[in-house]
Design a protein around this motif. Sequence first.
Motif, PDB file in Angstrom:
ATOM      1  N   ARG A  10       0.831  -1.207   0.000  1.00 37.39           N
ATOM      2  CA  ARG A  10       0.000   0.000   0.000  1.00 37.39           C
ATOM      3  C   ARG A  10       0.865   1.257   0.000  1.00 37.39           C
ATOM      4  O   ARG A  10       0.568   2.231  -0.691  1.00 37.39           O
ATOM      5  CB  ARG A  10      -0.958   0.005   1.190  1.00 37.39           C
ATOM      6  CG  ARG A  10      -2.075   1.037   1.057  1.00 37.39           C
ATOM      7  CD  ARG A  10      -3.071   0.956   2.195  1.00 37.39           C
ATOM      8  NE  ARG A  10      -3.715  -0.327   2.314  1.00 37.39           N
ATOM      9  CZ  ARG A  10      -4.739  -0.714   1.547  1.00 37.39           C
ATOM     10  NH1 ARG A  10      -5.203   0.092   0.604  1.00 37.39           N
ATOM     11  NH2 ARG A  10      -5.287  -1.897   1.725  1.00 37.39           N
ATOM     12  N   THR A  11       1.934   1.222   0.773  1.00 39.56           N
ATOM     13  CA  THR A  11       2.859   2.368   0.785  1.00 39.56           C
ATOM     14  C   THR A  11       3.462   2.581  -0.595  1.00 39.56           C
ATOM     15  O   THR A  11       3.514   3.708  -1.101  1.00 39.56           O
ATOM     16  CB  THR A  11       3.971   2.141   1.820  1.00 39.56           C
ATOM     17  OG1 THR A  11       3.396   2.108   3.123  1.00 39.56           O
ATOM     18  CG2 THR A  11       5.007   3.266   1.759  1.00 39.56           C
ATOM     19  N   PHE A  12       3.907   1.504  -1.223  1.00 36.37           N
ATOM     20  CA  PHE A  12       4.513   1.586  -2.558  1.00 36.37           C
ATOM     21  C   PHE A  12       3.535   2.160  -3.583  1.00 36.37           C
ATOM     22  O   PHE A  12       3.866   3.090  -4.341  1.00 36.37           O
ATOM     23  CB  PHE A  12       4.988   0.201  -2.976  1.00 36.37           C
ATOM     24  CG  PHE A  12       5.339   0.070  -4.435  1.00 36.37           C
ATOM     25  CD1 PHE A  12       6.307   0.885  -5.019  1.00 36.37           C
ATOM     26  CD2 PHE A  12       4.688  -0.855  -5.232  1.00 36.37           C
ATOM     27  CE1 PHE A  12       6.616   0.768  -6.361  1.00 36.37           C
ATOM     28  CE2 PHE A  12       4.990  -0.981  -6.581  1.00 36.37           C
ATOM     29  CZ  PHE A  12       5.963  -0.168  -7.152  1.00 36.37           C
ATOM     30  N   VAL A  13       2.321   1.632  -3.614  1.00 36.24           N
ATOM     31  CA  VAL A  13       1.313   2.097  -4.580  1.00 36.24           C
ATOM     32  C   VAL A  13       0.952   3.563  -4.313  1.00 36.24           C
ATOM     33  O   VAL A  13       0.783   4.354  -5.248  1.00 36.24           O
ATOM     34  CB  VAL A  13       0.062   1.201  -4.524  1.00 36.24           C
ATOM     35  CG1 VAL A  13      -1.086   1.816  -5.327  1.00 36.24           C
ATOM     36  CG2 VAL A  13       0.386  -0.192  -5.059  1.00 36.24           C
ATOM     37  N   THR A  14       0.837   3.938  -3.050  1.00 35.68           N
ATOM     38  CA  THR A  14       0.491   5.320  -2.705  1.00 35.68           C
ATOM     39  C   THR A  14       1.585   6.279  -3.142  1.00 35.68           C
ATOM     40  O   THR A  14       1.301   7.370  -3.647  1.00 35.68           O
ATOM     41  CB  THR A  14       0.260   5.449  -1.187  1.00 35.68           C
ATOM     42  OG1 THR A  14      -0.745   4.516  -0.782  1.00 35.68           O
ATOM     43  CG2 THR A  14      -0.196   6.853  -0.829  1.00 35.68           C
ATOM     44  N   ILE A  15       2.847   5.905  -2.971  1.00 32.05           N
ATOM     45  CA  ILE A  15       3.964   6.742  -3.432  1.00 32.05           C
ATOM     46  C   ILE A  15       3.856   6.983  -4.925  1.00 32.05           C
ATOM     47  O   ILE A  15       3.977   8.112  -5.412  1.00 32.05           O
ATOM     48  CB  ILE A  15       5.315   6.071  -3.112  1.00 32.05           C
ATOM     49  CG1 ILE A  15       5.576   6.077  -1.609  1.00 32.05           C
ATOM     50  CG2 ILE A  15       6.463   6.783  -3.843  1.00 32.05           C
ATOM     51  CD1 ILE A  15       6.761   5.234  -1.191  1.00 32.05           C
ATOM     52  N   LYS A  16       3.616   5.904  -5.664  1.00 30.60           N
ATOM     53  CA  LYS A  16       3.515   6.028  -7.126  1.00 30.60           C
ATOM     54  C   LYS A  16       2.307   6.871  -7.530  1.00 30.60           C
ATOM     55  O   LYS A  16       2.404   7.745  -8.399  1.00 30.60           O
ATOM     56  CB  LYS A  16       3.425   4.638  -7.752  1.00 30.60           C
ATOM     57  CG  LYS A  16       3.307   4.653  -9.274  1.00 30.60           C
ATOM     58  CD  LYS A  16       4.490   5.323  -9.935  1.00 30.60           C
ATOM     59  CE  LYS A  16       4.367   5.285 -11.457  1.00 30.60           C
ATOM     60  NZ  LYS A  16       5.435   6.074 -12.123  1.00 30.60           N
ATOM     61  N   ILE A  35       8.505   5.918   5.667  1.00 28.97           N
ATOM     62  CA  ILE A  35       8.093   5.497   4.322  1.00 28.97           C
ATOM     63  C   ILE A  35       9.287   4.924   3.571  1.00 28.97           C
ATOM     64  O   ILE A  35       9.198   3.881   2.902  1.00 28.97           O
ATOM     65  CB  ILE A  35       7.492   6.697   3.549  1.00 28.97           C
ATOM     66  CG1 ILE A  35       6.161   7.128   4.175  1.00 28.97           C
ATOM     67  CG2 ILE A  35       7.296   6.350   2.072  1.00 28.97           C
ATOM     68  CD1 ILE A  35       5.040   6.146   4.006  1.00 28.97           C
ATOM     69  N   SER A  36      10.432   5.584   3.660  1.00 25.80           N
ATOM     70  CA  SER A  36      11.647   5.110   2.976  1.00 25.80           C
ATOM     71  C   SER A  36      12.073   3.741   3.497  1.00 25.80           C
ATOM     72  O   SER A  36      12.500   2.875   2.717  1.00 25.80           O
ATOM     73  CB  SER A  36      12.789   6.123   3.167  1.00 25.80           C
ATOM     74  OG  SER A  36      12.455   7.370   2.600  1.00 25.80           O
TER      75      SER A  36
END
Length: 287
Positions: A10-16, A35-36
């Motif tokens: 979810r974090t990855f998709v939200t960043i994108k 996040i990183s």
Amino acid sequence: MTNIPTDLLRTFVTIKDLGGFTSAGELLGRSQPAISLQIKKLEEILNTKIFLRGSSLELTEDGEYLYEAARQILEINDQIIAKVRGDHVSGKVRLGIPNDFELAFLPKALRNLSRVYPNIIIEVDCEISKVILQRYQKGHYDIALAMERAKPNEDRDARDYRLESLEWVYKDNRLVNGDDDPIPLIAYPQGCVYRSIMEEALQGQKHPFRFMYTSTSLLGIFSAVEEGLGITAMARSVIPENLKHASSTRDLPELERVCIGLYYKERELNVASRHVLDFLRSGLANI
């Protein structure tokens, strides 16, 4: 078997989707370092790099594959939770927004919102900021975005506003060649912040001007500029690439900065409105 925690996906998709680590952190309620670390952990689990280093969030080939797969996984995850727990978020949110910012960031922000909360309905009303604020005070909107002159100090949540420079927008340099003819101006109707700032700046310079074209439509404003009817002023972030612009020239004075801010009554926000507010904050930060 190795499992991928859905919170990392979810974090990855939200960043994108939101275009940045900071914006994703604000939406997910985590700091940028946290996040990183999540992305680092995801890369360690998969033993690959998902972002090209030194790029503007460009994905590697593995990252592109992971993004599409992660969206499907999260969609199934959210559908299961919504059906079993019965707490799927829905509702109608009334939003007032200035004409120019309807095109600047609203479609992207609402597209991202609809992916996560497809049952939230947004009713959007576009006008000049003065009208938006008047209607907001009368209770017409749950959330309003409006533009005002920048104040020396903004005493509110930094996520709820951004300061923007105004720039002169024109098609032909001959419209601002410094002769004694009045400068032809294109503007929104009386009461628009852009219009007031243009007038006062030119009056202060004692340069003659006249309004050649007035419209309530952003597309009408840009079309008039493109046809060479005159010049206008706009916040830097909403100026299209095909038009020339400058903060000032030999014949045109520097313009004031403006504040684009969100207005809402905290105690009156329902669950749907709070989710919309989160996405608008992210959109505002990434215009």
